[in-house]
Design a protein around this motif. Structure first.
Motif, PDB file in Angstrom:
ATOM      1  N   ALA A   1       5.861  -5.691  -2.843  1.00  0.00           N
ATOM      2  CA  ALA A   1       4.757  -4.731  -2.916  1.00  0.00           C
ATOM      3  C   ALA A   1       4.265  -4.450  -4.336  1.00  0.00           C
ATOM      4  N   PRO A   2       5.142  -4.249  -5.337  1.00  0.00           N
ATOM      5  CA  PRO A   2       4.620  -3.977  -6.687  1.00  0.00           C
ATOM      6  C   PRO A   2       3.773  -5.123  -7.242  1.00  0.00           C
TER       7      PRO A   2
ATOM      8  N   PHE B   1       1.918  -7.163  -5.432  1.00  0.00           N
ATOM      9  CA  PHE B   1       0.628  -7.115  -4.740  1.00  0.00           C
ATOM     10  C   PHE B   1      -0.234  -5.984  -5.270  1.00  0.00           C
ATOM     11  N   ARG B   2       0.364  -4.827  -5.505  1.00  0.00           N
ATOM     12  CA  ARG B   2      -0.419  -3.698  -6.032  1.00  0.00           C
ATOM     13  C   ARG B   2      -1.015  -4.035  -7.391  1.00  0.00           C
ATOM     14  N   ARG B   3      -0.280  -4.791  -8.204  1.00  0.00           N
ATOM     15  CA  ARG B   3      -0.733  -5.113  -9.555  1.00  0.00           C
ATOM     16  C   ARG B   3      -1.862  -6.144  -9.540  1.00  0.00           C
TER      17      ARG B   3
ATOM     18  N   GLY C   1      -3.358  -7.633  -6.480  1.00  0.00           N
ATOM     19  CA  GLY C   1      -4.236  -7.674  -5.314  1.00  0.00           C
ATOM     20  C   GLY C   1      -4.119  -8.957  -4.513  1.00  0.00           C
TER      21      GLY C   1
ATOM     22  N   THR D   1       1.559  -4.030   1.493  1.00  0.00           N
ATOM     23  CA  THR D   1       0.325  -3.508   0.894  1.00  0.00           C
ATOM     24  C   THR D   1       0.347  -1.996   0.705  1.00  0.00           C
ATOM     25  N   GLY D   2       1.247  -1.310   1.401  1.00  0.00           N
ATOM     26  CA  GLY D   2       1.239   0.149   1.385  1.00  0.00           C
ATOM     27  C   GLY D   2       0.066   0.737   2.145  1.00  0.00           C
ATOM     28  N   ASP D   3      -0.534  -0.045   3.033  1.00  0.00           N
ATOM     29  CA  ASP D   3      -1.764   0.358   3.725  1.00  0.00           C
ATOM     30  C   ASP D   3      -1.470   0.545   5.208  1.00  0.00           C
TER      31      ASP D   3
ATOM     32  N   TYR E   1      -7.611  -7.261   4.304  1.00  0.00           N
ATOM     33  CA  TYR E   1      -6.933  -8.327   3.565  1.00  0.00           C
ATOM     34  C   TYR E   1      -7.243  -9.660   4.239  1.00  0.00           C
TER      35      TYR E   1
ATOM     36  N   ARG F   1      -6.401  -9.015  -1.231  1.00  0.00           N
ATOM     37  CA  ARG F   1      -7.211  -7.849  -0.900  1.00  0.00           C
ATOM     38  C   ARG F   1      -8.685  -8.226  -0.795  1.00  0.00           C
TER      39      ARG F   1
END
Length: 242
Positions: free
Chosen positions: A17-18, A20-22, A24, A137-139, A172, A214
């Motif tokens: 996850a980190p 992907f957050r960084r 996308g 994704t945290g979504d 996504y 994303r």
């Protein structure tokens, strides 16, 4: 009996996850464990009901391969010339497509040699995959997926675009690759662009890899060169919200 579609337990979405957050986007090789992707690869290399999908100007065209092959040399040359002209500044594509979601949601399942590919649709819309995506994704909005088979052959391409489409609620985009062997110099790379128009990252269509990114995000598929030694086979689509 074909191996089931099981996500490799070594892929921890919480740890990914980190990244992907960084960025996308993320490239996850070895996505299916235990040979689960092998039957899918065989299915996509088999009797798939491919349509030739072409976009020129404002319109997209899906034609049967028989209709496309029936074009005269003059018609084919005129189409290719128009595509070369418009691709310099517009959004164009040419590749083979199987509208997997459309078939299944219309109650059409071919079964037999295509059953393994159809099982990917069920997997993508099951809680195992959707839960993996929500964690990665945290979504929490990820509710369902649509999917299509894609085949890029020599000369096929997809120019730069961002995948956003009004009313589709695309969160996504994903690409599951099923070409057993691919060299990066054959083309067919999934390319991402930065704000200055530079290629910021590119993914080779590696066997049994999941690419997730994303939406919206500028990307393209580079043309497959005439000397490519295989067809670029994938199941691709979007994770969507209700």
């Amino acid at each position: 009996m074909d191996a089931p579609l099981v996500i490799d337990p070594g892929l921890d979405p919480g740890q990914i996850a980190p990244i992907f957050r960084r960025h996308g986007r993320v490239h996850l090789p070895g996505f299916f464990a235990g040979g689960g992707g092998e039957a899918v690869g065989r299915a996509l290399a088999g009797p798939v009901p491919w349509m030739k999908s072409i976009k020129i100007g404002d319109d997209g065209l899906d034609a049967s391969l028989a209709e496309y092959e029936a074009l005269s040399p003059e018609q084919r040359a005129g189409m290719n010339a128009a595509m070369r002209q418009e691709a310099r500044a517009g959004f164009l594509y040419r590749f083979d497509k199987w509208r997997l979601s459309d078939d299944i949601e219309a109650g059409i399942r071919h079964g037999g040699a295509l059953a393994a590919a159809e099982a990917v649709y069920d997997f993508l819309n099951g809680e195992t995959f959707l839960g993996f995506i929500r964690t990665l994704t945290g979504d929490p909005r990820a509710a369902f997926c649509d999917a299509m088979g894609s085949r890029y052959r020599r000369g096929d391409f997809l120019t730069a675009h961002h995948d956003e489409l009004d009313g589709q609620n695309r969160l996504y985009a994903f690409v599951l690759n099923f070409t057993p062997l691919w060299r990066p110099d054959w083309g067919g790379l999934l390319l991402f662009f930065d704000e200055d128009g530079h290629v910021s990252e590119g993914y080779t269509p590696a066997w049994n890899a999941l690419n997730l990114f994303r939406v919206p995000q500028a990307h393209a598929v580079s043309p497959v060169w005439e000397f490519a030694g295989a067809d670029r086979l994938a199941i691709t689509g979007w994770v969507r919200a209700r």
